[in-house]
Design a protein around this motif. Structure first.
Motif, PDB file in Angstrom:
ATOM      1  N   ALA A 117     -25.539  28.086 -39.388  1.00  0.00           N
ATOM      2  CA  ALA A 117     -25.066  29.311 -40.041  1.00  0.00           C
ATOM      3  C   ALA A 117     -24.019  30.019 -39.195  1.00  0.00           C
ATOM      4  O   ALA A 117     -23.168  30.738 -39.727  1.00  0.00           O
ATOM      5  CB  ALA A 117     -26.241  30.249 -40.310  1.00  0.00           C
ATOM      6  N   TYR A 118     -24.038  29.795 -37.886  1.00  0.00           N
ATOM      7  CA  TYR A 118     -23.063  30.468 -37.025  1.00  0.00           C
ATOM      8  C   TYR A 118     -21.681  29.821 -37.078  1.00  0.00           C
ATOM      9  O   TYR A 118     -20.747  30.293 -36.418  1.00  0.00           O
ATOM     10  CB  TYR A 118     -23.584  30.545 -35.587  1.00  0.00           C
ATOM     11  N   LEU A 119     -21.540  28.776 -37.879  1.00  0.00           N
ATOM     12  CA  LEU A 119     -20.195  28.262 -38.177  1.00  0.00           C
ATOM     13  C   LEU A 119     -19.527  29.086 -39.271  1.00  0.00           C
ATOM     14  O   LEU A 119     -18.342  28.927 -39.533  1.00  0.00           O
ATOM     15  CB  LEU A 119     -20.282  26.794 -38.601  1.00  0.00           C
ATOM     16  N   HIS A 120     -20.284  29.975 -39.902  1.00  0.00           N
ATOM     17  CA  HIS A 120     -19.781  30.849 -40.971  1.00  0.00           C
ATOM     18  C   HIS A 120     -19.011  31.998 -40.322  1.00  0.00           C
ATOM     19  O   HIS A 120     -19.523  32.709 -39.451  1.00  0.00           O
ATOM     20  CB  HIS A 120     -20.980  31.388 -41.763  1.00  0.00           C
ATOM     21  N   ARG A 121     -17.776  32.228 -40.743  1.00  0.00           N
ATOM     22  CA  ARG A 121     -16.942  33.264 -40.127  1.00  0.00           C
ATOM     23  C   ARG A 121     -17.539  34.654 -40.268  1.00  0.00           C
ATOM     24  O   ARG A 121     -17.313  35.528 -39.419  1.00  0.00           O
ATOM     25  CB  ARG A 121     -15.538  33.240 -40.746  1.00  0.00           C
ATOM     26  N   GLU A 122     -18.309  34.899 -41.332  1.00  0.00           N
ATOM     27  CA  GLU A 122     -18.847  36.247 -41.510  1.00  0.00           C
ATOM     28  C   GLU A 122     -19.956  36.567 -40.525  1.00  0.00           C
ATOM     29  O   GLU A 122     -20.390  37.720 -40.431  1.00  0.00           O
ATOM     30  CB  GLU A 122     -19.329  36.439 -42.949  1.00  0.00           C
ATOM     31  N   MET A 123     -20.401  35.583 -39.784  1.00  0.00           N
ATOM     32  CA  MET A 123     -21.387  35.847 -38.741  1.00  0.00           C
ATOM     33  C   MET A 123     -20.732  36.448 -37.498  1.00  0.00           C
ATOM     34  O   MET A 123     -21.419  36.889 -36.577  1.00  0.00           O
ATOM     35  CB  MET A 123     -22.111  34.554 -38.352  1.00  0.00           C
ATOM     36  N   TRP A 124     -19.408  36.468 -37.476  1.00  0.00           N
ATOM     37  CA  TRP A 124     -18.651  36.926 -36.318  1.00  0.00           C
ATOM     38  C   TRP A 124     -17.761  38.107 -36.695  1.00  0.00           C
ATOM     39  O   TRP A 124     -17.293  38.210 -37.823  1.00  0.00           O
ATOM     40  CB  TRP A 124     -17.797  35.786 -35.763  1.00  0.00           C
ATOM     41  N   SER A 125     -17.500  38.969 -35.723  1.00  0.00           N
ATOM     42  CA  SER A 125     -16.589  40.080 -35.953  1.00  0.00           C
ATOM     43  C   SER A 125     -15.148  39.583 -35.872  1.00  0.00           C
ATOM     44  O   SER A 125     -14.892  38.406 -35.585  1.00  0.00           O
ATOM     45  CB  SER A 125     -16.837  41.189 -34.930  1.00  0.00           C
ATOM     46  N   ASP A 126     -14.205  40.474 -36.086  1.00  0.00           N
ATOM     47  CA  ASP A 126     -12.795  40.084 -36.152  1.00  0.00           C
ATOM     48  C   ASP A 126     -12.285  39.478 -34.854  1.00  0.00           C
ATOM     49  O   ASP A 126     -11.335  38.684 -34.865  1.00  0.00           O
ATOM     50  CB  ASP A 126     -11.926  41.287 -36.519  1.00  0.00           C
ATOM     51  N   ASP A 127     -12.892  39.845 -33.714  1.00  0.00           N
ATOM     52  CA  ASP A 127     -12.388  39.307 -32.447  1.00  0.00           C
ATOM     53  C   ASP A 127     -12.848  37.871 -32.187  1.00  0.00           C
ATOM     54  O   ASP A 127     -12.432  37.248 -31.221  1.00  0.00           O
ATOM     55  CB  ASP A 127     -12.764  40.210 -31.280  1.00  0.00           C
ATOM     56  N   ARG A 128     -13.736  37.334 -33.024  1.00  0.00           N
ATOM     57  CA  ARG A 128     -14.212  35.955 -32.971  1.00  0.00           C
ATOM     58  C   ARG A 128     -15.058  35.635 -31.733  1.00  0.00           C
ATOM     59  O   ARG A 128     -15.442  34.485 -31.518  1.00  0.00           O
ATOM     60  CB  ARG A 128     -13.052  34.943 -33.064  1.00  0.00           C
TER      61      ARG A 128
END
Length: 257
Positions: free
Chosen positions: A162-173
């Motif tokens: 699930a942590y490959l999903h971009r929405e799991m991360w903030s804009d700074d990645r």
């Protein structure tokens, strides 16, 4: 087991960036875990969070270990080394050789310990696998061995796709988003054998692949607004946490916000 106190050690991951409360302070997975443990234990449950953004492993050990031990907590989380991996010349084995005795000391003091295999940030950074992929894998494998050797609780975020999903991360990645922190808290509570709200483990459907041109535009925006400032601070010897103090430096009850 009902833990009566919990101290969270580390860097921005544990401080809670970028999962904000309405007042602009940070919540993050550790606050969520503490709140849930307080429900289990009662109003006398104590929580401290001594993590500070930008801290390298040596700083975390030098600044946070003795104050943590002095509080004599029942449970300690130790998540460190992520900032070191972003440096171009770092040896994961050297980091692990420093982490092992820290976990051993905390366990010898009578506390249970939580350690992490970090989620794969390299998947979201241009050139990330080439730059830090191998080092991250080595550090993660080392944390697994340390957990086994010292009887620590292992929270394996790296194995969670699930942590490959971009929405799991903030804009700074580099930092988790609100839902990323919530899922990390869920993993930690599950590892501890404490029940967790199923909603904490939900993730949105994986989005469709971004067209190449839009993806490159997003990468350039990220490099300009997040990578360049980080490189600039690093070259000047400045850390994002230089003027930051621990948000919860002593054990105290935590209230639901």
């Amino acid at each position: 087991m009902a833990w009566r106190s919990f101290v969270a050690m580390g860097d921005s991951f544990t401080e809670g960036m970028n999962d904000g409360y309405p007042d602009g302070t940070f919540r993050g997975w550790a606050d969520l875990v503490a709140t849930r443990l307080a429900v289990e234990t009662g109003p006398d449950f104590g929580y401290a969070n001594v993590a500070i953004r930008g801290r390298l492993l040596d700083q975390i050990i030098a600044e946070q270990l003795e104050p943590t031990l002095a509080m004599r907590p029942d449970l300690v989380s130790f998540a460190a080394g992520g900032n070191d991996l972003l440096r171009p010349r770092v040896d994961p084995d050297t980091l692990l050789a420093k982490i092992d005795p820290v976990v051993a000391r905390i366990r010898a003091a009578g506390a249970d310990v939580i350690v992490f295999r970090f989620a794969d940030i390299a998947a979201h950074i241009p050139g990330g696998q080439r730059m830090i992929g191998a080092r991250t894998a080595a550090l993660n494998d080392g944390f697994r061995e340390i957990a086994e050797r010292h009887g620590a609780y292992l929270v394996d975020l790296f194995a969670d796709g699930a942590y490959l999903h971009r929405e799991m991360w903030s804009d700074d990645r580099l930092h988790l988003s609100e839902i990323g922190h919530r899922r990390a808290a869920g993993h930690a509570l599950n590892a501890l054998g404490v029940g967790v709200d199923e909603e904490w483990m939900l993730v949105p459907p994986m989005p469709q692949p971004t067209p190449w041109r839009l993806a490159r535009s997003a990468d350039l925006h990220w490099a300009r607004h997040h990578l360049a400032p980080w490189v600039g601070r690093h070259l000047r010897g400045i850390s994002s946490g230089d003027l930051v103090t621990a948000k919860r430096p002593v054990l105290a009850p935590i209230s639901v916000r």
